[in-house]
Design a protein around this motif. Structure first.
Motif, PDB file in Angstrom:
ATOM      1  N   THR A 153       6.095  29.702  75.566  1.00  0.00           N
ATOM      2  CA  THR A 153       5.166  28.751  76.183  1.00  0.00           C
ATOM      3  C   THR A 153       5.759  28.216  77.488  1.00  0.00           C
ATOM      4  N   LYS A 154       4.884  27.653  78.283  1.00  0.00           N
ATOM      5  CA  LYS A 154       5.334  27.034  79.520  1.00  0.00           C
ATOM      6  C   LYS A 154       6.258  25.859  79.220  1.00  0.00           C
ATOM      7  N   ILE A 157       9.807  27.027  78.814  1.00  0.00           N
ATOM      8  CA  ILE A 157      10.400  27.406  80.104  1.00  0.00           C
ATOM      9  C   ILE A 157      10.818  26.151  80.868  1.00  0.00           C
ATOM     10  N   ILE A 158       9.974  25.122  80.829  1.00  0.00           N
ATOM     11  CA  ILE A 158      10.303  23.857  81.494  1.00  0.00           C
ATOM     12  C   ILE A 158      11.522  23.213  80.841  1.00  0.00           C
ATOM     13  N   ILE A 189       2.468  34.062  77.856  1.00  0.00           N
ATOM     14  CA  ILE A 189       2.332  33.210  79.036  1.00  0.00           C
ATOM     15  C   ILE A 189       0.928  33.299  79.612  1.00  0.00           C
ATOM     16  N   ASP A 192      -1.450  31.228  77.617  1.00  0.00           N
ATOM     17  CA  ASP A 192      -1.144  29.805  77.486  1.00  0.00           C
ATOM     18  C   ASP A 192      -2.187  28.984  78.253  1.00  0.00           C
ATOM     19  N   THR A 194      -2.182  25.947  78.904  1.00  0.00           N
ATOM     20  CA  THR A 194      -1.640  24.872  79.741  1.00  0.00           C
ATOM     21  C   THR A 194      -1.354  25.344  81.161  1.00  0.00           C
ATOM     22  N   LEU A 195      -1.411  26.655  81.381  1.00  0.00           N
ATOM     23  CA  LEU A 195      -1.193  27.170  82.726  1.00  0.00           C
ATOM     24  C   LEU A 195      -2.409  26.899  83.602  1.00  0.00           C
ATOM     25  N   ASP A 199      -0.816  28.487  88.901  1.00  0.00           N
ATOM     26  CA  ASP A 199       0.298  29.205  88.300  1.00  0.00           C
ATOM     27  C   ASP A 199       0.004  30.698  88.263  1.00  0.00           C
ATOM     28  N   TRP A 215       9.401  31.895  89.507  1.00  0.00           N
ATOM     29  CA  TRP A 215       8.453  30.960  88.894  1.00  0.00           C
ATOM     30  C   TRP A 215       9.231  29.922  88.109  1.00  0.00           C
ATOM     31  N   LEU A 216       8.885  28.652  88.310  1.00  0.00           N
ATOM     32  CA  LEU A 216       9.533  27.535  87.623  1.00  0.00           C
ATOM     33  C   LEU A 216      11.054  27.540  87.801  1.00  0.00           C
TER      34      LEU A 216
END
Length: 289
Positions: A153-154, A157-158, A189, A192, A194-195, A199, A215-216
């Motif tokens: 998930t994002k 990654i965060i 991804i 997801d 939430t993207l 993004d 990315w990120l």
């Protein structure tokens, strides 16, 4: 009308040899610290710990008070590898293409070596690292992100990016950060919710269906060689370039005749290499299902 004329139809035999789908180049090598050619059975990674406060000077003409600084050394043992591909001398006249002189066998062995380099780098991220005093250090739980019963998930990654910032192991400290990703991670991804559309556009998800690029805060590298710990849990890794070191002992490829094996042709590769972890704070393990 007789159909026996079909017996005279001929087949067009292929005049080339083609590789089946496989990773042929090392994808992770450019993302680690290359120590070059290693002489000896191992190489060390020497560290000092620069943390600590600067003491105040409150006494004029006072005695010198020393601070301690921690030195440590990690040991990376070289590993030897060998592989050989034989081709019987009597088989060559029966073939349209000679895979030995055509380089096909040599390319196959080079591909194996490159995939092994990536495996050593991946293992250096996740396995315990031997120290010079004989002990070892494992990747601590604080550097591991649990699967949480979800895929990639994002949010994970965060969280990984946050750990690198908290450890002073990001671009502000002159680091390059990398993340290994698989086809399953791409699927997660892209699914997801939430993207945002931004993004997707920034990473060409919609145009190319891939996450490769930056990315990120990570440079994303495709790598399908991650280990499943169970049937449903997988572990990828993110790392700083300075945190993983790779050394080459030697590499030799040969094509020889073997008189002891009825003069067959033998294509071989012989090499020595190893990878080690310089700092646990420079690696994050991310689990997903």
């Amino acid at each position: 009308m007789s159909d026996t004329i079909t017996q005279n139809f001929v087949q067009q035999f292929d005049t080339s040899l083609r590789m089946l789908a496989a990773q042929m180049e090392s994808r992770l090598r450019m993302a680690v610290t290359d120590r070059g050619t290693i002489t000896g059975e191992s190489f060390t990674i020497n560290n000092i710990d620069p943390t600590g406060d600067l003491p105040a000077d409150n006494v004029r003409h006072g005695d010198t008070v020393f601070s301690d600084i921690t030195h440590s050394a990690r040991v990376v043992t070289m590993k030897d590898f060998f592989d050989a591909l034989p081709l019987d001398r009597s088989d060559i006249p029966k073939m349209l293409v000679n895979p030995v002189t055509g380089g096909h066998y040599a390319n196959t062995l080079i591909g194996k070596r490159n995939r092994k380099i990536d495996n050593l780098i991946y293992r250096a991220c996740r396995d315990s690292q031997l120290l010079k005093d004989g002990t070892s250090t494992a990747l601590p739980s604080g550097q591991k992100i649990a699967h949480g019963g979800t895929g990639m998930t994002k949010a994970k990654i965060i969280q990984a990016r946050k750990l690198f910032r908290a450890n002073e192991k990001d671009v502000h400290a002159g680091e390059q950060l990398f993340m290994a990703y698989t086809a399953d991670m791409v699927e997660d991804i892209m699914s997801d919710t939430t993207l945002t559309s931004a993004d997707f556009l920034a990473n060409k998800f919609l145009q190319e269906g891939d996450v490769v690029g930056n990315w990120l805060g990570f440079t994303w590298i495709p790598f399908e060689g991650i280990d499943p710990v169970s049937s449903s849990t997988y572990y990828t890794v993110a790392w700083a370039k300075s945190a993983i070191h790779l050394g080459d002992g030697y590499v030799e490829g040969r094509v020889d005749r073997r008189p002891d094996k009825k003069n067959l042709w033998q294509t071989t590769i012989n090499c020595s290499m190893a990878a080690g972890r310089q700092d646990e704070k420079g690696v994050v393990e991310v689990a997903y299902q």
